[in-house]
Design a protein around this motif. Structure first.
Motif, PDB file in Angstrom:
ATOM      1  N   GLY A 127       0.959  -0.780   0.124  1.00 17.95           N
ATOM      2  CA  GLY A 127      -0.537  -0.015  -0.004  1.00 17.95           C
ATOM      3  C   GLY A 127       0.240   0.870   0.296  1.00 17.95           C
ATOM      4  N   GLY A 128       2.041   1.237  -0.550  1.00 16.61           N
ATOM      5  CA  GLY A 128       2.970   2.524  -0.288  1.00 16.61           C
ATOM      6  C   GLY A 128       3.208   3.068  -1.581  1.00 16.61           C
ATOM      7  N   GLY A 129       3.294   3.918  -1.051  1.00 15.95           N
ATOM      8  CA  GLY A 129       3.415   5.242  -2.625  1.00 15.95           C
ATOM      9  C   GLY A 129       3.705   6.341  -2.478  1.00 15.95           C
ATOM     10  N   MET A 130       5.253   7.534  -2.850  1.00 18.79           N
ATOM     11  CA  MET A 130       5.485   7.997  -2.442  1.00 18.79           C
ATOM     12  C   MET A 130       4.886   9.834  -3.204  1.00 18.79           C
ATOM     13  N   ALA A 131       5.007  10.996  -2.871  1.00 20.66           N
ATOM     14  CA  ALA A 131       4.594  11.584  -3.639  1.00 20.66           C
ATOM     15  C   ALA A 131       5.768  12.742  -3.412  1.00 20.66           C
TER      16      ALA A 131
ATOM     17  N   GLU B 178      12.465   3.411   7.317  1.00 23.61           N
ATOM     18  CA  GLU B 178      13.352   3.725   7.006  1.00 23.61           C
ATOM     19  C   GLU B 178      13.119   3.681   4.979  1.00 23.61           C
ATOM     20  N   TYR B 179      12.642   2.050   4.440  1.00 21.76           N
ATOM     21  CA  TYR B 179      12.652   1.967   3.134  1.00 21.76           C
ATOM     22  C   TYR B 179      12.218   3.663   2.615  1.00 21.76           C
ATOM     23  N   PHE B 180      11.116   4.380   2.862  1.00 23.22           N
ATOM     24  CA  PHE B 180      10.908   5.573   2.244  1.00 23.22           C
ATOM     25  C   PHE B 180      11.778   6.826   2.603  1.00 23.22           C
ATOM     26  N   ILE B 181      12.681   6.838   3.955  1.00 18.99           N
ATOM     27  CA  ILE B 181      14.395   7.609   3.606  1.00 18.99           C
ATOM     28  C   ILE B 181      15.138   7.548   2.773  1.00 18.99           C
ATOM     29  N   ARG B 182      15.025   5.828   2.478  1.00 16.78           N
ATOM     30  CA  ARG B 182      16.232   5.617   1.390  1.00 16.78           C
ATOM     31  C   ARG B 182      15.608   6.223   0.835  1.00 16.78           C
ATOM     32  N   LEU B 183      14.801   5.886  -0.039  1.00 22.38           N
ATOM     33  CA  LEU B 183      13.917   6.153  -1.259  1.00 22.38           C
ATOM     34  C   LEU B 183      14.147   7.975  -1.967  1.00 22.38           C
ATOM     35  N   ALA B 184      13.971   8.435  -0.703  1.00 17.99           N
ATOM     36  CA  ALA B 184      13.967   9.119  -0.580  1.00 17.99           C
ATOM     37  C   ALA B 184      14.866  10.268  -1.361  1.00 17.99           C
ATOM     38  N   HIS B 185      16.279   9.175  -0.392  1.00 17.46           N
ATOM     39  CA  HIS B 185      18.202   9.929  -1.018  1.00 17.46           C
ATOM     40  C   HIS B 185      18.233   9.577  -2.516  1.00 17.46           C
ATOM     41  N   GLN B 186      17.866   8.587  -2.276  1.00 15.81           N
ATOM     42  CA  GLN B 186      17.810   8.047  -4.187  1.00 15.81           C
ATOM     43  C   GLN B 186      16.871   9.217  -5.205  1.00 15.81           C
ATOM     44  N   ILE B 187      15.637   9.346  -4.906  1.00 13.90           N
ATOM     45  CA  ILE B 187      15.337  10.267  -5.666  1.00 13.90           C
ATOM     46  C   ILE B 187      16.100  11.484  -6.093  1.00 13.90           C
TER      47      ILE B 187
ATOM     48  N   ARG C 132       2.375  27.929  -1.787  1.00 16.99           N
ATOM     49  CA  ARG C 132       2.678  27.798  -4.038  1.00 16.99           C
ATOM     50  C   ARG C 132       2.656  26.034  -4.074  1.00 16.99           C
ATOM     51  N   ALA C 133       2.627  25.291  -2.622  1.00 16.68           N
ATOM     52  CA  ALA C 133       2.858  24.008  -2.515  1.00 16.68           C
ATOM     53  C   ALA C 133       1.791  23.583  -4.288  1.00 16.68           C
ATOM     54  N   ARG C 134       2.659  22.292  -4.803  1.00 15.95           N
ATOM     55  CA  ARG C 134       1.758  21.922  -6.252  1.00 15.95           C
ATOM     56  C   ARG C 134       2.314  20.627  -6.245  1.00 15.95           C
ATOM     57  N   VAL C 135       1.752  19.304  -6.741  1.00 14.88           N
ATOM     58  CA  VAL C 135       2.070  18.199  -6.651  1.00 14.88           C
ATOM     59  C   VAL C 135       2.475  17.889  -7.964  1.00 14.88           C
ATOM     60  N   ILE C 136       3.032  17.132  -7.612  1.00 16.44           N
ATOM     61  CA  ILE C 136       3.969  17.370  -9.553  1.00 16.44           C
ATOM     62  C   ILE C 136       3.847  15.735  -9.714  1.00 16.44           C
ATOM     63  N   ALA C 137       4.373  14.963  -8.518  1.00 14.85           N
ATOM     64  CA  ALA C 137       4.494  13.648  -9.303  1.00 14.85           C
ATOM     65  C   ALA C 137       4.156  12.445  -8.352  1.00 14.85           C
ATOM     66  N   GLY C 138       3.321  11.297  -8.304  1.00 16.72           N
ATOM     67  CA  GLY C 138       3.059  10.419  -7.199  1.00 16.72           C
ATOM     68  C   GLY C 138       2.001   9.828  -7.252  1.00 16.72           C
ATOM     69  N   PRO C 139       1.511   8.707  -7.057  1.00 16.19           N
ATOM     70  CA  PRO C 139       0.468   8.051  -7.198  1.00 16.19           C
ATOM     71  C   PRO C 139      -0.987   9.275  -7.173  1.00 16.19           C
ATOM     72  N   THR C 140      -2.181   8.849  -7.903  1.00 15.90           N
ATOM     73  CA  THR C 140      -3.301   9.835  -8.168  1.00 15.90           C
ATOM     74  C   THR C 140      -3.897  10.026  -6.511  1.00 15.90           C
ATOM     75  N   ALA C 141      -4.096   8.648  -6.161  1.00 13.82           N
ATOM     76  CA  ALA C 141      -4.476   9.172  -4.712  1.00 13.82           C
ATOM     77  C   ALA C 141      -3.466   9.363  -3.318  1.00 13.82           C
TER      78      ALA C 141
END
Length: 981
Positions: free
Chosen positions: A682-686, A730-739, A793-802
């Motif tokens: 059920g994970g996702g990153m925006a 830890e998964y999403f923190i590491r993924l964020a560093h990769q992005i 000025r925040a705006r979502v520019i990428a990520g799963p729809t939901a």
């Protein structure tokens, strides 16, 4: 079936008579009323088809009863159902019977108007492909029985047998493009994979080489039942020195080190047609970087045209000369013929296909349509070439149908030329010749404009004169010419150009590079002489040439595109900062030629997702992204500098490019990360953009202000499906560093972006990735006023729809909470005072930080949005000028005051952009002449009056700054740096 004139009525009658004397099937065919027109066309024009009609009458009956598709399927069916382990003679018989029946059905469907050209050539290609597959299955089984290879499967249909066999059969040329002629050779490239499980180390490559030889014999040998296909294996790497079947490693090494442009063109149509097809696909994937270059390769134009010149020189006596003709003319190789159409399409594909996979269509008609649709070819030219291609291919087919000869040459004898004319449906040779010549002339014209009409590279009228740069001494006449062109120090210019011709920079050391330079020199010098400071501009070109590893590609781009040379001179003359950027990243110049910043309503970087899908790994994907971003950003910067794009449009374009790059890269990075650590249920990153990107107001060299927000199943304990599991946080923190690493990693094209993550909750002290619930809680309970101002000025520019929808809802919820208006405005005024105290303006041109500058305008929009969003939600617009306009419409600002602030904000962004593009950070009061002139021009256009000097420009800026300060004091609150706590 349309009525057509019959060339030889007696021969048509003879065909009907032969059928009437035959067996029951032939007699039935001869008596059918619906067969008469077809039999007349066959019998009256083609002795070969007449013999086929007599020998394979049931195929024609099936075509008339059930249609061409059913008849062709019936002809091909034995090739998928028969046993490939049958004796060689039985296999040879089966192949030849399928060829006869398939060839007759294709010809009849063509002549009866049942099939279009592409369906005819597609059916002939299917016939060849099925025949090759069956023959290869038979030969592989034979080698397997001998113990020379180890097939994974030795029974079943042909495709099952050949899969995993280590044999790769690539269709090249017309077969590869599914454009096979009626009586064509089949061009094949046979490869073997030493890493295949079928490969027998004791026997090595010998079984595959023997198989290649046997395949040619099986296909070509003429028996009483005819032949299958003439087979040509000469398109393999270095055919004079390599075996008939080449190993995959050897082929890859050859193309990577010695491959030529004509071989790149040949590979456009290559596809697996038999053997181990997955292995064939893998080979072609490995070869993509060779075929589809990352950079625009205009050097290919000269290479491909040289092949055409050789054809005219060596085959001119056989109808392939350099002039248009009819009788005796080769419609394939001659002037205005098929080859010129193919070369035109293929060269444009080689130039542009590396950056746009949609242009890689292997069919000629498909390529022409794709090139026209992408704006790489004039639509009228594409239509002319497509019409001519269909006409010439139909003519070619009629020539070959007469006697099953591989000919492309029109007859010289008048009677035989009249046969072809009537076979094509024309009443006589004269009418046919007129139509043919009209097509040839159009093809010749379009081909010449691509390959032969050299771009105008001479100097403009009145700028002629001696330009001699040989030897080591200055030529007096050359110095006079340079002085007359506008150079103030002609001796230094002459010395610089002599250095180029003597190969001082690496870029001009090859003979071809110096040839291009010599041809361009008059136009090059004329373009640079027109700059305000011509010697300085030329020195920047010298610096650029000095940084290039090789120059032919770069100089070819300029040689083929003189208008690009003029733009380059203008940029190097006006913008030292852009010049330095170009010197570090010469490939950025291609962005000007590509013309690919998206027009309104179109997506930027539209080809990037396709490029990333075919990337071999993440590094390949990152390199493609960097290249496209660098080119597009340079293109936008150049357009802004040249006045072809205003600051609003440029900011929107830069932001759209960034949006597209982040959106395309995010799935690629996630997929690479998942291969190592699986996925969190059920994970996702925006990706939430703030700052200039969030407001669609990016300036040259703007950072990306980002917050990475994730969510997952509350019950998830860790990632699943990978070699290693990580806890969700830890998964999403590491993924964020990769992005972040993916967006900022340097490469051959430099960095795509710089990323600033300080606007995330708790700033640099907080985690790089924040969970959605934590983000919501932080902004509901803990966020400072300045953080809420940034959030406007925040705006979502990428990520799963939901998840993207949830983040947008969270942002809106945070901004529409009940606020103490006075407290918000007081916080904003205090923060502005602290900024002014801690970060005072850095010189007279710090347009962002100065009092009344860009920061203060943005503070007005953001602070008033935070203060009033709950009662005025229409303020949540993101873009500063739109927020200011909304404040005026909502009655929170006077309409005139709002327009004044909008004009000031636009002026500040415009001037700040120009400063970044021309001089960068500048602390002196006086500007370089070129930069000053550009600043005065754009400011004058914005305020609607002439600005004759620097003093006037400063007064205009002071007036706008005073208006901003007054508005800030009135709407937010008075402040001073000295009073800041």
């Amino acid at each position: 079936m349309p009525e057509s004139p019959i060339h030889d009525p007696a021969a048509a009658a003879a065909l009907r008579a032969r059928l009437a004397e035959g067996d029951a099937a032939r007699q039935a065919l001869a008596q059918r009323p619906d067969a008469q027109a077809l039999l007349d066309r066959i019998g009256g024009h083609s002795p070969f088809l007449s013999d086929l009609a007599v020998g394979e009458a049931p195929s024609l009956i099936r075509l008339l009863d059930r249609g061409a598709e059913d008849a062709m399927a019936c002809a091909l069916e034995p090739l998928s159902k028969a046993d490939p382990a049958s004796p060689r003679e039985a296999v040879a018989t089966l192949l030849r019977r399928a060829k006869r029946q398939g060839a007759l059905v294709a010809a009849a469907a063509d002549l009866a108007g049942m099939w279009s050209l592409d369906r005819v050539t597609g059916a002939l290609s299917d016939l060849a492909e099925n025949a090759i597959e069956f023959a290869c299955a038979h030969l592989l089984l034979d080698a397997h029985r001998r113990g020379q290879i180890r097939l994974p499967r030795a029974k079943g249909e042909p495709r099952a047998i050949t899969r995993g066999s280590g044999l790769i059969v690539l269709g090249m040329g017309k077969l590869g493009g599914r454009e096979l002629n009626y009586s064509s050779d089949i061009d094949l490239m046979l490869l073997h994979d030493p890493d295949s499980a079928a490969y027998h180390e004791e026997h090595g490559a010998a079984p595959y080489v023997r198989l290649a030889r046997d395949l040619v014999r099986l296909m070509e040998e003429r028996t009483g039942e005819g032949y299958v296909f003439r087979t040509d294996l000469r398109l393999r790497p270095d055919p004079a020195a390599t075996p008939l079947c080449v190993s995959v490693p050897m082929a890859l090494t050859y193309y990577e080190s010695l491959g030529q442009n004509w071989e790149r063109a040949a590979m456009i149509k290559a596809r697996p047609v038999a053997g181990d097809r997955p292995a064939g696909d893998a080979f072609l994937k490995e070869l993509r970087p060779f075929v589809w270059r990352r950079h625009l390769d205009f050097a290919a134009v000269a290479d491909i045209h040289s092949i055409k010149r050789q054809i005219h020189r060596h085959k001119g006596e056989r109808g392939a000369g350099g002039t248009i003709a009819v009788a005796g003319h080769d419609v394939k190789l001659g002037r205005g013929g098929i080859r010129e159409i193919e070369f035109t399409a293929q060269v444009l594909q080689l130039i542009w296909g590396g950056r746009d996979p949609a242009l890689r269509d292997p069919t000629t008609l498909g390529a022409l349509a794709a090139l026209a649709g992408a704006g790489k070819m004039d639509r009228r030219a594409a239509a002319d070439l497509a019409d001519a291609y269909v006409f010439l291919r139909n003519t070619e087919h009629r020539l070959q149908m007469v006697a099953d000869r591989q000919t492309h040459r029109l007859p010289e004898a008048p009677e035989e030329l009249a046969r072809i004319a009537r076979f094509m449906g024309y009443p006589d040779a004269e009418t046919f010749s007129a139509v043919l010549t009209e097509h040839q002339l159009r093809v010749q014209s379009h081909y010449a404009s691509m390959f032969e009409a050299a771009p105008r590279l001479s100097a403009s009228e009145g700028e002629g004169g001696s330009l001699v740069f040989t030897g080591v001494e200055d030529d007096p006449e050359t110095l006079e010419t340079l002085r007359g062109m506008g150079f103030r120090d002609p001796s230094s210019v002459a010395a610089m150009v002599r250095g180029w011709h003597h190969g001082r920079p690496r870029a001009t050391r090859s003979e071809r590079a110096r040839e291009l330079l010599t041809e361009m020199m008059p136009a090059l010098l004329a373009a640079f002489a027109r700059q305000r400071e011509p010697e300085a501009a030329l020195a920047r070109l010298d610096s650029l040439l000095g940084r290039l590893a090789a120059g032919v590609q770069f100089l070819s781009v300029l040689h083929r595109n003189p208008r690009l040379l003029v733009r380059l001179a203008g940029l190097l003359g006006a913008a030292p900062t852009l010049a330095d950027h170009l010197a570090r990243r010469p490939a950025a110049l291609e962005g000007l030629l590509a013309g690919t910043h998206a027009p309104p309503g179109e997506k930027p970087l539209a080809t990037l997702p396709a490029l990333l899908r075919e990337a071999r790994d993440l590094d390949d994907a990152l390199e493609a992204t960097r290249r496209m971003v660098v080119e597009r950003m340079f293109e936008v910067d150049a357009a802004a500098l040249e006045g072809r794009m205003d600051a609003d449009s440029a900011g929107e374009c830069r932001s759209a490019v960034s949006d597209a790059a982040v959106s395309a890269l995010l799935p690629a990075v996630q997929a690479d990360f998942a291969r190592r650590f699986g996925e969190v249920p059920g994970g996702g990153m925006a990706v939430l953009a703030l700052g200039k990107l969030g407001g669609r107001e990016m300036l040259p060299a703007s950072d990306l202000d980002l917050i990475l927000i994730y969510d997952c199943d509350p019950e998830a304990e860790g990632s699943q499906g990978g070699p290693r599991s990580l806890a969700p946080s830890e998964y999403f923190i590491r993924l964020a560093h990769q992005i972040v690493a993916a967006l900022t990693a340097p490469g051959a094209e430099g960095r795509a972006f710089e990323v600033d993550m300080r606007l995330r909750p708790s700033g640099n002290k907080g985690p790089v990735a924040v969970r959605l619930a934590s983000f919501q809680r932080y902004h509901a309970e803990e966020a400072w006023t300045w953080e809420r101002m940034a959030l406007t000025r925040a705006r979502v520019i990428a990520g799963p729809t939901a998840l993207s929808r949830a983040v947008r809802d969270a942002v809106r919820s945070a901004l529409t909470q009940q606020r103490d208006v006075e407290a918000v405005l007081a916080d904003a005024a205090a923060m502005r005072a602290r900024l002014l105290r801690d970060l005072p303006p850095d010189g007279p041109w710090d347009i962002k930080g100065m009092q009344g500058g860009l920061t203060e305008v943005e503070f007005i929009a953001q602070a008033m949005s935070v203060a009033h969003a709950r009662t005025h939600p229409r303020l949540l617009r993101g873009t500063t000028r739109e927020v200011l306009r909304a404040l005026g419409r909502e009655g929170l600002l006077d309409e005139r005051e709002a327009e004044t602030l909008i004009q000031a904000e636009r002026l500040w962004r415009t001037l700040l952009s120009l400063l970044r593009l021309t001089v960068g950070k500048w602390r002196e009061a006086a500007l370089p002449p070129t930069a000053e002139e550009a600043m005065r021009d754009v400011a004058g256009a914005l305020v609607g009056r002439e600005i004759p000097d620097l003093g006037t420009l400063r007064r205009v800026m002071e007036d706008h700054a005073s208006a901003v300060q007054e508005s800030f004091a009135r709407r937010i609150g008075a402040f001073s740096a000295a009073s800041a706590k």
